[in-house]
Design an enzyme around this catalytic site. Structure first.
Site, PDB file in Angstrom:
ATOM      1  N   ARG A  52       0.776  -1.053   0.063  1.00 21.20           N
ATOM      2  CA  ARG A  52       0.096   0.008   0.026  1.00 21.20           C
ATOM      3  C   ARG A  52       0.810   1.252   0.039  1.00 21.20           C
ATOM      4  O   ARG A  52       0.611   2.228  -0.641  1.00 21.20           O
ATOM      5  CB  ARG A  52      -1.014   0.165   1.256  1.00 21.20           C
ATOM      6  CG  ARG A  52      -2.230  -0.910   1.001  1.00 21.20           C
ATOM      7  CD  ARG A  52      -2.391  -1.351   2.448  1.00 21.20           C
ATOM      8  NE  ARG A  52      -1.473  -2.406   2.776  1.00 21.20           N
ATOM      9  CZ  ARG A  52      -1.583  -3.609   2.224  1.00 21.20           C
ATOM     10  NH1 ARG A  52      -2.734  -4.087   1.897  1.00 21.20           N
ATOM     11  NH2 ARG A  52      -0.669  -4.400   2.534  1.00 21.20           N
ATOM     12  N   THR A  53       1.919   1.331   0.918  1.00 21.18           N
ATOM     13  CA  THR A  53       2.465   2.631   0.844  1.00 21.18           C
ATOM     14  C   THR A  53       3.343   2.872  -0.021  1.00 21.18           C
ATOM     15  O   THR A  53       3.175   4.015  -0.655  1.00 21.18           O
ATOM     16  CB  THR A  53       3.488   2.473   2.349  1.00 21.18           C
ATOM     17  OG1 THR A  53       2.877   2.002   3.493  1.00 21.18           O
ATOM     18  CG2 THR A  53       4.103   3.996   2.453  1.00 21.18           C
ATOM     19  N   ARG A 101      11.130   3.604   3.874  1.00 17.98           N
ATOM     20  CA  ARG A 101      10.755   2.659   4.798  1.00 17.98           C
ATOM     21  C   ARG A 101      12.229   1.898   5.063  1.00 17.98           C
ATOM     22  O   ARG A 101      12.848   1.451   4.043  1.00 17.98           O
ATOM     23  CB  ARG A 101       9.652   1.780   4.150  1.00 17.98           C
ATOM     24  CG  ARG A 101       9.387   0.510   5.223  1.00 17.98           C
ATOM     25  CD  ARG A 101       8.318  -0.293   4.887  1.00 17.98           C
ATOM     26  NE  ARG A 101       6.960   0.618   4.936  1.00 17.98           N
ATOM     27  CZ  ARG A 101       5.507   0.124   4.887  1.00 17.98           C
ATOM     28  NH1 ARG A 101       5.486  -1.323   4.380  1.00 17.98           N
ATOM     29  NH2 ARG A 101       4.585   0.795   5.241  1.00 17.98           N
TER      30      ARG A 101
HETATM   31  N1   CP Z   1      -0.110  -0.130   5.835  1.00 19.99           N
HETATM   32  C1   CP Z   1       0.886  -0.252   5.362  1.00 19.99           C
HETATM   33  O1   CP Z   1       1.813   0.202   5.574  1.00 19.99           O
HETATM   34  O2   CP Z   1       0.674  -1.365   4.235  1.00 19.99           O
HETATM   35  P1   CP Z   1       2.285  -1.717   3.587  1.00 19.99           P
HETATM   36  O3   CP Z   1       2.944  -2.355   4.479  1.00 19.99           O
HETATM   37  O4   CP Z   1       1.455  -2.608   2.093  1.00 19.99           O
HETATM   38  O5   CP Z   1       2.757  -0.512   2.903  1.00 19.99           O
END
Ligand code: CP
Length: 308
Positions: A52-53, A101
């Protein structure tokens, strides 16, 4: 402007971002073409997995006419041992803004200190995840019209869960009351609970999820963060400890929202997906307009008052 924790934003700044995100909804959905970030390049630096991010930042940038560079550990010189400091020096030459990240708590601040371009923290170990908090706040306002006075239940891995670390601070500042539901081994770090209480937040802790459901306005489920456990046997003791299915919701308000930053493992049964309580997929989409608003703000780009 960097965004490393929610303390980097005042409440007024957060609200202004959420209002910009609301204006950008037609652009986020691809219904309106608005190339505000044409000529700008985003560095998407992911040293940990993400769906998502990473993808919503990429969509946000591309819907606004910008370009995206994606770096992951596999396929980059990080695998050859290049340091984060050196990697950041390269990114500064290639991109106008970067999202990072990283598994190490504090890595986003380290990256921000290493360069002049704006750095947005997309999750640093068990530390913070402020851009998730912005989309969570946006979603709560979508569902309830306000944050102030809401009763919000945060459930699951409150020890290692960076989403709830950032979100609890923001909710407290916006006047929500918090119930923290976890097993004893995964309680919210006491320094965060202390800060919440010193902010004047009405906060309580329990291990009993079901008793919190009748009075909750929002139930925010989280995954047990298996990858952060030093010992697999400790993970096995708490794996699957909190699950919700549609039968559990019979005593809840009709407008009670169930949220989850996702991915879910088994915290929310698919029987909830078709109920009005299910907000987690809308929540994930809301990453696009909120991250659009944040990219514009961080790059000093004004969003028009009216977007058709
Ligand atoms: N909510 C979230 O951080 O999802 P991801 O780890 O898929 O980015």
């Amino acid at each position: 402007m960097d965004l490393i924790t929610m303390d980097d934003l005042t409440n007024d700044e957060s609200i202004s971002l959420l209002e910009d995100a609301m204006k950008l909804m037609p652009v986020a959905r691809g219904l309106t073409h608005l190339p505000l970030l044409e000529g700008k390049v985003l560095g998407n630096l992911f040293f940990e997995n993400s769906t998502r991010t990473r993808l919503s930042f990429e969509t946000a940038m591309k819907r606004l006419g910008g370009e995206v560079l994606n770096l992951s550990e596999v396929g980059s010189s990080v695998k050859k041992g290049e340091t984060l400091y050196d990697t950041m020096q390269m990114i500064e030459g290639y991109a106008d803004i970067a999202v990072i990240r990283h598994p190490r708590q504090g890595a986003a601040q380290y990256a921000a200190d290493a360069v002049e371009i704006p750095i947005l923290n997309a999750g640093d170990g068990a530390g913070n995840h402020p851009t998730q908090t912005l989309l969570d706040l946006f979603t709560i306002r979508q569902g309830h019209g306000t944050i102030e006075g809401l009763r919000v239940v945060l459930v699951g891995d409150l020890r290692y869960g960076r989403t709830v670390h950032s979100l609890s601070r923001a909710l407290s500042r916006f006047g929500a009351s918090l119930t923290l539901v976890s097993p004893e081994s995964l309680m919210m770090p006491q320094e965060i609970v202390r800060d919440l209480k010193s902010d004047g937040c009405d906060v309580s802790e329990t291990s009993d999820l079901i008793s919190t459901l009748p009075s909750a306005d929002v139930v925010y489920m989280t995954r047990i963060q298996r990858e952060r456990f030093p010992d697999e046997a400790e993970y096995e003791k708490v794996a699957g400890i909190y699950t919700l299915n549609s039968q559990d919701l019979t005593s809840s308000h009709s407008n009670m929202m169930i949220m989850h930053p996702l991915p879910r493992v088994n915290e929310i049964h698919a029987s909830i997906d078709s109920t009005s309580h299910a907000w987690y997929f809308k929540q994930a989409f809301n990453g696009v307009p909120t991250r659009m608003a944040l990219l514009c703000r961080s790059l000093g780009v004004q969003i028009p008052e009216v977007i058709n």
